[in-house]
Design an enzyme around this catalytic site. Sequence first.
Site, mmCIF file in Angstrom:
data_model
loop_
_atom_site.group_PDB
_atom_site.id
_atom_site.type_symbol
_atom_site.label_atom_id
_atom_site.label_comp_id
_atom_site.label_asym_id
_atom_site.label_seq_id
_atom_site.Cartn_x
_atom_site.Cartn_y
_atom_site.Cartn_z
ATOM 1 N N ASN A 1 9.288 9.630 -10.429
ATOM 2 C CA ASN A 1 7.723 9.981 -11.368
ATOM 3 C C ASN A 1 6.858 11.275 -10.506
ATOM 4 O O ASN A 1 5.523 10.918 -10.993
ATOM 5 C CB ASN A 1 6.784 8.554 -11.361
ATOM 6 C CG ASN A 1 6.383 7.764 -10.472
ATOM 7 O OD1 ASN A 1 6.947 8.789 -9.413
ATOM 8 N ND2 ASN A 1 5.485 7.547 -10.363
ATOM 9 N N ASP B 1 5.796 12.201 -7.752
ATOM 10 C CA ASP B 1 4.709 11.850 -6.446
ATOM 11 C C ASP B 1 4.481 11.782 -5.668
ATOM 12 O O ASP B 1 4.304 12.167 -4.465
ATOM 13 C CB ASP B 1 3.500 9.931 -7.063
ATOM 14 C CG ASP B 1 4.263 9.487 -7.063
ATOM 15 O OD1 ASP B 1 5.823 9.674 -6.811
ATOM 16 O OD2 ASP B 1 4.337 8.223 -6.912
ATOM 17 N N GLU C 1 16.449 -9.519 12.605
ATOM 18 C CA GLU C 1 16.638 -8.294 13.707
ATOM 19 C C GLU C 1 15.637 -9.167 14.782
ATOM 20 O O GLU C 1 15.074 -9.510 14.737
ATOM 21 C CB GLU C 1 15.028 -7.578 12.939
ATOM 22 C CG GLU C 1 15.339 -6.173 14.048
ATOM 23 C CD GLU C 1 13.592 -5.125 13.867
ATOM 24 O OE1 GLU C 1 13.479 -4.453 13.841
ATOM 25 O OE2 GLU C 1 12.991 -6.149 13.196
ATOM 26 N N HIS D 1 16.110 2.965 9.898
ATOM 27 C CA HIS D 1 15.296 3.723 10.043
ATOM 28 C C HIS D 1 14.380 3.362 11.519
ATOM 29 O O HIS D 1 12.989 4.453 11.425
ATOM 30 C CB HIS D 1 13.737 3.473 8.692
ATOM 31 C CG HIS D 1 13.462 1.436 9.215
ATOM 32 N ND1 HIS D 1 14.748 0.553 9.535
ATOM 33 C CD2 HIS D 1 12.797 0.713 9.924
ATOM 34 C CE1 HIS D 1 13.984 -0.844 9.364
ATOM 35 N NE2 HIS D 1 12.928 -0.353 9.521
ATOM 36 N N ASP D 2 14.784 2.890 12.624
ATOM 37 C CA ASP D 2 13.644 2.927 13.289
ATOM 38 C C ASP D 2 14.403 3.760 14.885
ATOM 39 O O ASP D 2 14.308 3.569 15.704
ATOM 40 C CB ASP D 2 13.718 1.592 13.737
ATOM 41 C CG ASP D 2 12.799 0.687 13.192
ATOM 42 O OD1 ASP D 2 12.062 0.873 12.915
ATOM 43 O OD2 ASP D 2 13.321 -0.841 13.429
ATOM 44 N N ASP E 1 13.825 -6.752 2.065
ATOM 45 C CA ASP E 1 13.483 -6.768 3.651
ATOM 46 C C ASP E 1 11.963 -8.621 3.651
ATOM 47 O O ASP E 1 11.291 -8.715 2.861
ATOM 48 C CB ASP E 1 12.595 -5.461 3.979
ATOM 49 C CG ASP E 1 12.744 -4.962 5.559
ATOM 50 O OD1 ASP E 1 12.582 -6.761 6.878
ATOM 51 O OD2 ASP E 1 13.593 -4.336 5.917
ATOM 52 N N ASP F 1 13.025 -9.671 9.575
ATOM 53 C CA ASP F 1 12.375 -8.693 10.406
ATOM 54 C C ASP F 1 11.411 -9.176 11.521
ATOM 55 O O ASP F 1 10.800 -10.237 11.091
ATOM 56 C CB ASP F 1 10.913 -7.718 9.589
ATOM 57 C CG ASP F 1 9.725 -6.576 10.757
ATOM 58 O OD1 ASP F 1 10.584 -5.854 10.578
ATOM 59 O OD2 ASP F 1 8.722 -7.053 10.549
ATOM 60 N N ASP G 1 12.433 10.270 -5.674
ATOM 61 C CA ASP G 1 11.593 9.951 -6.020
ATOM 62 C C ASP G 1 12.004 10.169 -7.986
ATOM 63 O O ASP G 1 12.172 11.262 -8.230
ATOM 64 C CB ASP G 1 10.691 11.424 -6.382
ATOM 65 C CG ASP G 1 8.799 10.973 -6.418
ATOM 66 O OD1 ASP G 1 8.586 10.007 -7.591
ATOM 67 O OD2 ASP G 1 8.126 12.208 -7.073
HETATM 68 C C1 GLC Z 1 10.620 -3.694 12.837
HETATM 69 C C2 GLC Z 1 10.799 -2.700 11.587
HETATM 70 C C3 GLC Z 1 9.906 -1.473 12.184
HETATM 71 C C4 GLC Z 1 8.540 -1.671 11.734
HETATM 72 C C5 GLC Z 1 8.196 -3.460 12.835
HETATM 73 C C6 GLC Z 1 7.619 -4.213 12.698
HETATM 74 O O1 GLC Z 1 11.416 -3.543 13.570
HETATM 75 O O2 GLC Z 1 12.018 -2.500 11.378
HETATM 76 O O3 GLC Z 1 10.426 -0.213 11.260
HETATM 77 O O4 GLC Z 1 7.694 -1.199 12.400
HETATM 78 O O5 GLC Z 1 9.450 -4.594 12.241
HETATM 79 O O6 GLC Z 1 6.912 -4.710 11.147
HETATM 80 CA CA CA Z 2 7.700 7.709 -6.912
#
Ligand code: GLC
Ligand code: CA
Length: 569
Positions: A23, A25, A256, A328-329, A98, A199, A21
């Site tokens: 700023n 928030d 993906e 992140h999944d 992405d 994605d 971060d």
């Molecule tokens: C992909 C992303 C995931 C997202 C999903 C829908 O699997 O990695 O984080 O929720 O697509 O866009």
């Molecule tokens: Ca911020």
Amino acid sequence: MREKWWHRLVGYQIYPKSFQDSNSDGIGDIPGIIRRLDLLQELGVNMLWLCPVYKSPMMDHGYDISDYTKIDPMFGSREDLKRLIREANERGMTVLMDLVINHTSDQHPWFQEARKDPEGKYGKYYVIRKGSKDTPPNNWRSLFGGSAWERMGESDYYYLHLFTVGQPDLNWENEELREELYRMVNDWLELGIGGFRIDAISHIKKDFSYRNLPADGPDGLHAGMRWFRNVEGIETFLNELKQRTFQKYDCFTLAEVDDIPEDRLNAYIGEDGYYCSVFDFCHCFHNQQDGVWKGRWKEMLADIRDRVFARQAEMEGKGFFCNYQENHDMIRVPDRFLPKEKQNFYSLSMLPVLYFYLAGIPMLYQGQEIGMTGYPRERIEEYADLATYNNYQGYLLDGMSEKEALDKINATSRENARTPMQWSSEAFGGFSDVEPWFPIHPDYEVCNVEAQRMPGSLREFFRKVVALRRNGTYEDTWIYGSFCPREQESRQLWGFERRREGQRLAVLVNFSDEPAVTAKPWNIRKVLLDNYEARETAARGEGCGVVVLQPWQALVLELELDHELHSFK
Ligand code: GLC
Ligand code: CA
């Protein structure tokens, strides 16, 4: 194989909301990423993949886009992004954005129009079908739980959302829509990004050749994967997308896509494939805290080895997977692969060695380099992710108690990997000077980047791992060398060679807490990397050439060339 610029990439995934971060928030942003570029350069990576930063109501943390042409003010401005691209380039790093084109947000103006007139121009941008008052068009289950259909007001129309209810699926059959998407993709490429992580692209084609299928759960729904993943005919869209956009820019595309049948690998990521690369997901359901692998981490790691090696063999000479352990999944890899009591410097440092020297593009996820882990929550309300919440509801429906359901969420929820990045021991881990949007892991006081910028730390070891992957003396073998598994009879060794004319490199890892001895001699010429080196004396080849390994020992080796290899082409 024709050489391409992107063959040399070593990636680092950034989850912008939780990176830095700038700023006050409590939410990470693009200027924050810029502030940390020097540290990323120090780590040695040369590609940054940013999870979505487009305008979004954030129902799925940015994977629900309401304006493809704008950066969400929460993350900064287009100018900030341009500066990020420039400053990253100056440090030898390329930036991937992405690309989320299977669906938009329900707040996207196209969808707002579609709501008003489902049969009109914008209604045709989405997958809208007629049902009746209480009955959706069919019983597909959303990938995030519940029906995949949502009724549009009081009408008989329903829209399809394979993900959350706030993510209506786009109708790729509509040429007008496709043209809009291609224009948008090209606009971003014009800005100078290196390419895209793409994605959910395997879902853009749907097969509607049936109505209902037998229920496969207590919710009466059916997980209709084969009707909306890699459906025949998708090839036409994928080819068109590539030709109208990516190809013109020679950009890097990383998609993906899972479950690509072996006979279609070439079409997907061969030299003239739809994409440059796809993630190798073959291990993503392996979790020693849950399901069939619960409590069986050693067997699980052996299983992962066998799967990864099989994928390597399938791919040999055809193209490049993207190899990774975290994103992140899914939960963090220390928790996924190792019981808590087995997590230490040696076990954590052997993990990247398992995959960085495989054929393909290696990728790291923010925080992996310092060994970040998830921390269990006490109440389901502490999670922010809708998919996590839906899963929880599903577990209750399956008959679990609240405690059991929460335990399962703590062991599996993807949100465990989305806690703020731990930069220092300052308040809020140096991520922000105010309370972050999502609580930081309390271990930040000891587990942080600043504390690990010194010899003997995990991050320093990761730096060495990356440097050896990119070292000019060996890089071509890591990229283009053949793959040869070794020690496969062992249930605790992860061994393979990468061979190229004039060079034989190897990885030998003991992924267990007990010492190990190789079955065969290993003719070591030189030890290139050893996770015991910084702390203790390394195990080395004994007289007869077999190697004795300490628990968790990870070695990268240069081997003597043998006769057979002198003639190796
Ligand atoms: C992909 C992303 C995931 C997202 C999903 C829908 O699997 O990695 O984080 O929720 O697509 O866009
Ligand atoms: Ca911020």
